[in-house]
Motif scaffolding. Structure first.
Motif, PDB file in Angstrom:
ATOM      1  N   ILE A  34       0.840  -1.193   0.000  1.00 43.49           N
ATOM      2  CA  ILE A  34       0.000   0.000   0.000  1.00 43.49           C
ATOM      3  C   ILE A  34       0.870   1.236   0.000  1.00 43.49           C
ATOM      4  CG2 ILE A  34      -0.201   0.046   2.520  1.00 43.49           C
ATOM      5  CD1 ILE A  34      -3.089   1.093   2.123  1.00 43.49           C
ATOM      6  N   ALA A  35       0.409   2.257  -0.716  1.00 45.04           N
ATOM      7  CA  ALA A  35       1.105   3.540  -0.747  1.00 45.04           C
ATOM      8  C   ALA A  35       0.096   4.664  -0.623  1.00 45.04           C
ATOM      9  CB  ALA A  35       1.896   3.684  -2.042  1.00 45.04           C
ATOM     10  N   LEU A  36       0.393   5.638   0.250  1.00 44.43           N
ATOM     11  CA  LEU A  36      -0.435   6.813   0.441  1.00 44.43           C
ATOM     12  C   LEU A  36       0.429   8.055   0.241  1.00 44.43           C
ATOM     13  CD1 LEU A  36      -2.239   4.630   1.851  1.00 44.43           C
ATOM     14  CD2 LEU A  36      -2.942   6.424   3.443  1.00 44.43           C
ATOM     15  N   VAL A  37      -0.098   9.019  -0.509  1.00 43.38           N
ATOM     16  CA  VAL A  37       0.618  10.264  -0.800  1.00 43.38           C
ATOM     17  C   VAL A  37      -0.312  11.425  -0.495  1.00 43.38           C
ATOM     18  CG1 VAL A  37       1.657  11.660  -2.641  1.00 43.38           C
ATOM     19  CG2 VAL A  37       2.077   9.197  -2.555  1.00 43.38           C
ATOM     20  N   ASP A  38       0.246  12.536   0.054  1.00 44.16           N
ATOM     21  CA  ASP A  38      -0.601  13.684   0.364  1.00 44.16           C
ATOM     22  C   ASP A  38      -0.676  14.639  -0.819  1.00 44.16           C
ATOM     23  OD1 ASP A  38       1.656  15.256   0.320  1.00 44.16           O
ATOM     24  OD2 ASP A  38       1.757  15.571   2.474  1.00 44.16           O
ATOM     25  N   ASN A  42       4.026  14.360  -0.700  1.00 47.11           N
ATOM     26  CA  ASN A  42       4.802  13.706   0.354  1.00 47.11           C
ATOM     27  C   ASN A  42       4.295  12.290   0.587  1.00 47.11           C
ATOM     28  OD1 ASN A  42       6.334  16.121   0.997  1.00 47.11           O
ATOM     29  ND2 ASN A  42       4.433  16.892   1.923  1.00 47.11           N
ATOM     30  N   ILE A  43       5.203  11.375   0.853  1.00 50.21           N
ATOM     31  CA  ILE A  43       4.834   9.985   1.122  1.00 50.21           C
ATOM     32  C   ILE A  43       4.320   9.881   2.551  1.00 50.21           C
ATOM     33  CG2 ILE A  43       5.640   7.614   1.241  1.00 50.21           C
ATOM     34  CD1 ILE A  43       7.850   8.381  -0.736  1.00 50.21           C
ATOM     35  N   ALA A  44       3.066   9.497   2.692  1.00 53.98           N
ATOM     36  CA  ALA A  44       2.474   9.322   4.016  1.00 53.98           C
ATOM     37  C   ALA A  44       2.664   7.896   4.516  1.00 53.98           C
ATOM     38  CB  ALA A  44       0.986   9.666   3.983  1.00 53.98           C
ATOM     39  N   LEU A  45       2.613   6.934   3.622  1.00 52.66           N
ATOM     40  CA  LEU A  45       2.786   5.537   4.005  1.00 52.66           C
ATOM     41  C   LEU A  45       3.176   4.758   2.755  1.00 52.66           C
ATOM     42  CD1 LEU A  45       2.488   3.281   6.156  1.00 52.66           C
ATOM     43  CD2 LEU A  45       0.122   3.020   5.398  1.00 52.66           C
TER      44      LEU A  45
END
Length: 475
Positions: A34-38, A42-45
């Motif tokens: 999983i990948a989360l970006v704001d 910016n990389i959140a996770l």
């Protein structure tokens, strides 16, 4: 290095871009990466996950994993730790943006309106509606290539990276989410995506297809093409490979059954007498009949089916019109489910593909009615602008000597069928009677005397059966 985990950080904005890679478990698809970006990029996770359940398919082409040992080398986090991170990152005012985001929400148990404020699906935003019931969606890599001009790994390339996906989701969203969905720029982009999409990957547009059923076992697509009249063979783009399953043979229309007696204020629709005689005559012609109906026998080895792809909807009409004008080879049949052409030598069936939810079946039509009169008399005035087409009526001589016809009214959208039945039920015209058939499905009858004093009994039924309770609920 396979290390991907990073410390989640508190988001200062309310938009998060999310992408996942899934494996198949015994309890369904579960995220393994999983990948989360704001909103600022910016990389959140960005982390691998140990999914719940027993992994049955690693989907190596999408995850690059082949075994649990591979996963352990990536320093994965457990699902409960992931959920803690998500609770920290996603709030009730957060908007989640993804590509085909529905499976992501389901796998993570995120509820829109409770766990997040809303979702924005890039797949939906750039999808192309081909017909009222058919929509073409495009992979994210295809969208990035033909909209942004960049190349990213496809989901099935073996190099899929959700973090890259999330970054490009952000670019697409920030660039186009404020452009109205129907704006000419958006329409041009969708058409460009469709034009550049490989033809073998496109969904089949019903408007440009002809369904072929009951194909003899010794037939190939070339044999099917040879049966198409030479004058319209140029209209065929290609014929799909034959599926040698066992399709349902075309069904004979079951006669409209007479009800078991009136229920409260609901008069029963009588069976269409001449129509019943017509069906009975088809099965057992009376003595002295000069032209007994020809019965096409279906050989036992007919079981193949395929689809003819044409270049346009006009080409479909040209092919069917040519079959219609060749009764020596093709038998035109009008059934409740639709109109079809049956080859008289081998009983192969060609039929136009349409949405049954949009159709009404009209039978026992007087022979003096044209298609325009069918529309004007049968369809209530407010719904007439929504009629897409009234099919050509097929007339046959009944045992009583009358010529009665069968046809279909096709609307632009399925809600028109329900609205028309509702209007008939509410008695917009005193000539209409309605009731339940023996199987509980609703049918309507147009009953009045014509100029010669003959009693009309034109029957109207939805192609997709609707019960009385369903009609009342919809009303």
């Amino acid at each position: 290095s396979f290390f991907r985990a990073c410390q989640p950080r508190k988001m200062s904005v309310s938009i998060i871009f999310v992408s996942c890679a899934f494996v198949e478990c015994d309890i369904g698809k579960k995220p393994v990466l999983i990948a989360l970006v704001d909103e600022d990029g910016n990389i959140a996770l960005n982390s691998y996950i140990v999914p719940n359940g027993t992994i049955q398919d690693w989907r190596t082409e999408a995850t690059s994993l082949t075994s649990f040992q591979d996963l352990l080398e990536c320093n994965p986090i457990h699902m409960d730790i992931l959920m803690e991170h998500l609770r920290y990152l996603i709030h009730a005012d957060t908007v989640l943006v993804g590509h085909q985001i529905g499976p992501v929400l389901d796998a993570l148990g995120i509820r829109v309106g409770e766990d997040c404020a809303a979702v924005f699906d890039i797949a939906d935003w750039f999808s192309l509606k081909l017909s009222p019931t058919l929509t073409q969606y495009f992979p994210l890599a295809h969208q990035v290539k033909w909209i942004l001009g960049d190349e990213i790994p496809d989901e099935c390339s073996g190099e899929h990276d959700p973090l890259v996906d999330a970054q490009y989701l952000r670019i697409l969203y920030l660039t186009y989410h404020t452009t109205p969905f129907s704006h000419p720029i958006m329409r041009q982009l969708r058409q460009k995506l469709y034009n550049e999409y490989p033809k073998e990957k496109r969904v089949l547009d019903p408007a440009v297809t002809i369904l072929v059923q009951c194909i003899p076992t010794d037939f190939s697509p070339k044999d099917i093409r040879r049966l198409i009249p030479t004058q319209v063979q140029h209209c065929v783009e290609r014929i799909l490979p034959i599926d040698w399953g066992t399709p349902e043979a075309p069904k004979e229309d079951s006669p409209t059954e007479e009800g078991q007696g009136p229920k409260e204020e609901k008069p029963q629709v009588e069976a269409a007498g001449p129509e019943e005689e017509e069906k009975a005559e088809e099965k057992a012609p009376s003595e002295g009949s000069q032209e007994p109906p020809e019965v096409v026998k279906e050989p036992k080895d007919l079981r193949g089916s395929t689809t003819i792809l044409c270049k346009s909807a006009q080409d479909v009409r040209q092919i069917l019109l040519r079959l219609h004008s060749n009764p020596e080879e093709w038998d035109w049949q009008v059934k409740k489910e639709g109109q079809m052409y049956v080859h008289k030598e081998n009983a192969m069936v060609l039929k136009e593909v349409d949405n049954p939810d949009d159709k009404l079946y009209i039978h026992s039509v007087p022979d003096e009615w044209t298609e325009l009169e069918v529309k004007a008399i049968i369809v209530p005035m407010p719904l007439q602008p929504h009629v897409k087409e009234v099919k050509t009526t097929q007339f046959k001589k009944t045992k009583s000597g009358a010529f009665l016809g069968r046809t279909h009214i096709i609307f632009n959208e399925d809600w028109c069928v329900w609205e028309m039945l509702r209007m008939l039920n509410q008695g917009h015209d005193p000539c209409w009677e309605w009731g339940s058939q023996g199987n509980g499905n609703v049918a309507f009858a147009y009953k009045r005397e014509d100029a010669q004093g003959q009693r009309l009994n034109v029957m109207v039924e939805p192609v997709v059966p609707i019960t009385w309770d369903q009609l009342m609920t919809a009303a």
